[in-house]
Design an enzyme around this catalytic site. Sequence first.
Site, PDB file in Angstrom:
ATOM      1  CB  SER A  97      -0.870   0.030   1.260  1.00 46.70           C
ATOM      2  OG  SER A  97      -1.487   1.301   1.397  1.00 46.70           O
TER       3      SER A  97
ATOM      4  CE1 TYR B 251      -3.603  -2.009   5.296  1.00 43.32           C
ATOM      5  CE2 TYR B 251      -3.169   0.258   4.638  1.00 43.32           C
ATOM      6  CZ  TYR B 251      -3.515  -1.045   4.316  1.00 43.32           C
ATOM      7  OH  TYR B 251      -3.765  -1.378   3.004  1.00 43.32           O
TER       8      TYR B 251
ATOM      9  CE  LYS C 131      -1.147  -3.663   3.199  1.00 42.93           C
ATOM     10  NZ  LYS C 131      -1.373  -4.949   2.510  1.00 42.93           N
TER      11      LYS C 131
HETATM   12  P1  NDP Z   1     -11.266  -6.294   0.674  1.00 44.93           P
HETATM   13  O1  NDP Z   1     -11.627  -6.115   2.105  1.00 44.93           O
HETATM   14  O2  NDP Z   1     -12.209  -5.834  -0.385  1.00 44.93           O
HETATM   15  O3  NDP Z   1     -10.920  -7.840   0.398  1.00 44.93           O
HETATM   16  C1  NDP Z   1     -10.026  -8.495   1.242  1.00 44.93           C
HETATM   17  C2  NDP Z   1      -9.899  -9.937   0.828  1.00 44.93           C
HETATM   18  O4  NDP Z   1      -8.993 -10.583   1.739  1.00 44.93           O
HETATM   19  C3  NDP Z   1     -11.208 -10.675   0.885  1.00 44.93           C
HETATM   20  O5  NDP Z   1     -11.228 -11.623  -0.169  1.00 44.93           O
HETATM   21  C4  NDP Z   1     -11.154 -11.364   2.247  1.00 44.93           C
HETATM   22  O6  NDP Z   1     -11.926 -12.532   2.147  1.00 44.93           O
HETATM   23  C5  NDP Z   1      -9.664 -11.680   2.362  1.00 44.93           C
HETATM   24  N1  NDP Z   1      -9.169 -11.785   3.713  1.00 44.93           N
HETATM   25  C6  NDP Z   1      -9.056 -10.786   4.641  1.00 44.93           C
HETATM   26  N2  NDP Z   1      -8.540 -11.266   5.781  1.00 44.93           N
HETATM   27  C7  NDP Z   1      -8.293 -12.576   5.565  1.00 44.93           C
HETATM   28  C8  NDP Z   1      -7.754 -13.623   6.355  1.00 44.93           C
HETATM   29  N3  NDP Z   1      -7.381 -13.403   7.635  1.00 44.93           N
HETATM   30  N4  NDP Z   1      -7.626 -14.848   5.826  1.00 44.93           N
HETATM   31  C9  NDP Z   1      -8.024 -15.069   4.553  1.00 44.93           C
HETATM   32  N5  NDP Z   1      -8.550 -14.137   3.743  1.00 44.93           N
HETATM   33  C10 NDP Z   1      -8.682 -12.904   4.251  1.00 44.93           C
HETATM   34  O7  NDP Z   1      -9.826  -5.616   0.537  1.00 44.93           O
HETATM   35  P2  NDP Z   1      -9.126  -4.914  -0.698  1.00 44.93           P
HETATM   36  O8  NDP Z   1      -9.372  -5.644  -1.947  1.00 44.93           O
HETATM   37  O9  NDP Z   1      -9.429  -3.469  -0.607  1.00 44.93           O
HETATM   38  O10 NDP Z   1      -7.589  -5.073  -0.260  1.00 44.93           O
HETATM   39  C11 NDP Z   1      -6.774  -6.137  -0.734  1.00 44.93           C
HETATM   40  C12 NDP Z   1      -5.328  -5.812  -0.397  1.00 44.93           C
HETATM   41  O11 NDP Z   1      -4.982  -4.562  -0.978  1.00 44.93           O
HETATM   42  C13 NDP Z   1      -5.048  -5.685   1.103  1.00 44.93           C
HETATM   43  O12 NDP Z   1      -3.786  -6.240   1.390  1.00 44.93           O
HETATM   44  C14 NDP Z   1      -5.042  -4.182   1.317  1.00 44.93           C
HETATM   45  O13 NDP Z   1      -4.257  -3.817   2.435  1.00 44.93           O
HETATM   46  C15 NDP Z   1      -4.426  -3.724   0.006  1.00 44.93           C
HETATM   47  N6  NDP Z   1      -4.713  -2.331  -0.321  1.00 44.93           N
HETATM   48  C16 NDP Z   1      -6.002  -1.924  -0.547  1.00 44.93           C
HETATM   49  C17 NDP Z   1      -6.267  -0.610  -0.862  1.00 44.93           C
HETATM   50  C18 NDP Z   1      -7.639  -0.103  -1.103  1.00 44.93           C
HETATM   51  O14 NDP Z   1      -7.794   1.134  -1.186  1.00 44.93           O
HETATM   52  N7  NDP Z   1      -8.641  -0.941  -1.253  1.00 44.93           N
HETATM   53  C19 NDP Z   1      -5.176   0.385  -0.941  1.00 44.93           C
HETATM   54  C20 NDP Z   1      -3.867  -0.162  -0.711  1.00 44.93           C
HETATM   55  C21 NDP Z   1      -3.667  -1.466  -0.412  1.00 44.93           C
HETATM   56  P3  NDP Z   1     -12.863 -13.149   3.312  1.00 44.93           P
HETATM   57  O15 NDP Z   1     -13.547 -12.006   3.962  1.00 44.93           O
HETATM   58  O16 NDP Z   1     -13.723 -14.109   2.563  1.00 44.93           O
HETATM   59  O17 NDP Z   1     -11.897 -13.841   4.184  1.00 44.93           O
END
Ligand code: NDP
Length: 256
Positions: free
Chosen positions: A135, A148, A152
Amino acid sequence: MSAVYNFSGKVVLITGSSAGIGAATAVGFARSGAQVVVTGRNGQRVSAVGKQCSDVSPNGLTALEVTADVSKEVNRLDVLVNNAGFGLNTGITDPHFGQTFDQMFATNVKSAVILTQLSVDYLMKTKGNIVNISSIAANMTVPSLTGYCMTKSALDMFTKCMAAELGPKGIRVNAVSPGAVRTLARSTRGGEAIEDTDRFYREVSARYPVGRHGVPDDIAKAVMYLASDHAQFITGTILVADGGNLAASVNLTSTK
Ligand code: NDP
């Protein structure tokens, strides 16, 4: 997203691919011919994304859906995308700071470390690669997102260390560093009213040089580039995909 890359015959595992960036990445790889492994904790969402992947696969491949221990189900691996992650707003004086700090480190850093360890033998055989989802928060201070930001930054350093350590084994390791991407964002913005979320993304769009916030496909495309043969000479790189936000935030004209 059209199929720019050819991942036919490749197995790609994306952690946290039942929603958001991970889901878009899984669908992108599937459309490019890969056998994808969709993972997440919520079985229904995993199945929904798995179906989308199967529907777009040019090879008629069925996505492997894993809601539990990913390491036990996979016997070939070409690309590991460490995407699962979340950020919680907790200030240092909040009594829950320690707990949320541990949870974020476990998901955002430790899971990537463990899956990397488990994947090395497989990736050595395929001369595969790893893409970590970082991130831009790794490079800036965000009030109340200290934990957070730290996770990262740790992931960025892990990416560089792994590039150095695993390069001689034929494994490339890179990261994509997204700016604000409108996902379901249950994790970071999930507690907010929808109008607050809308306002946030309007402000982001006004501030980002490209005039809009990110969408999951923006990040999926960056991941697929780094994972593809087009990036064979690239390892240890943190590819910023933020619509120019970081560049603009060091613009000295703003201090006039
Ligand atoms: P979402 O919350 O939309 O999706 C997160 C995904 O991760 C889901 O599929 C969730 O599935 C899964 N997940 C979360 N925790 C766990 C866990 N403990 N075990 C297994 N699966 C897990 O997040 P984003 O798509 O927004 O983010 C994805 C990545 O991108 C992250 O690492 C985030 O930090 C990074 N990021 C996002 C930004 C943004 O603005 N969106 C900006 C910068 C970085 P389920 O709930 O089914 O477990």
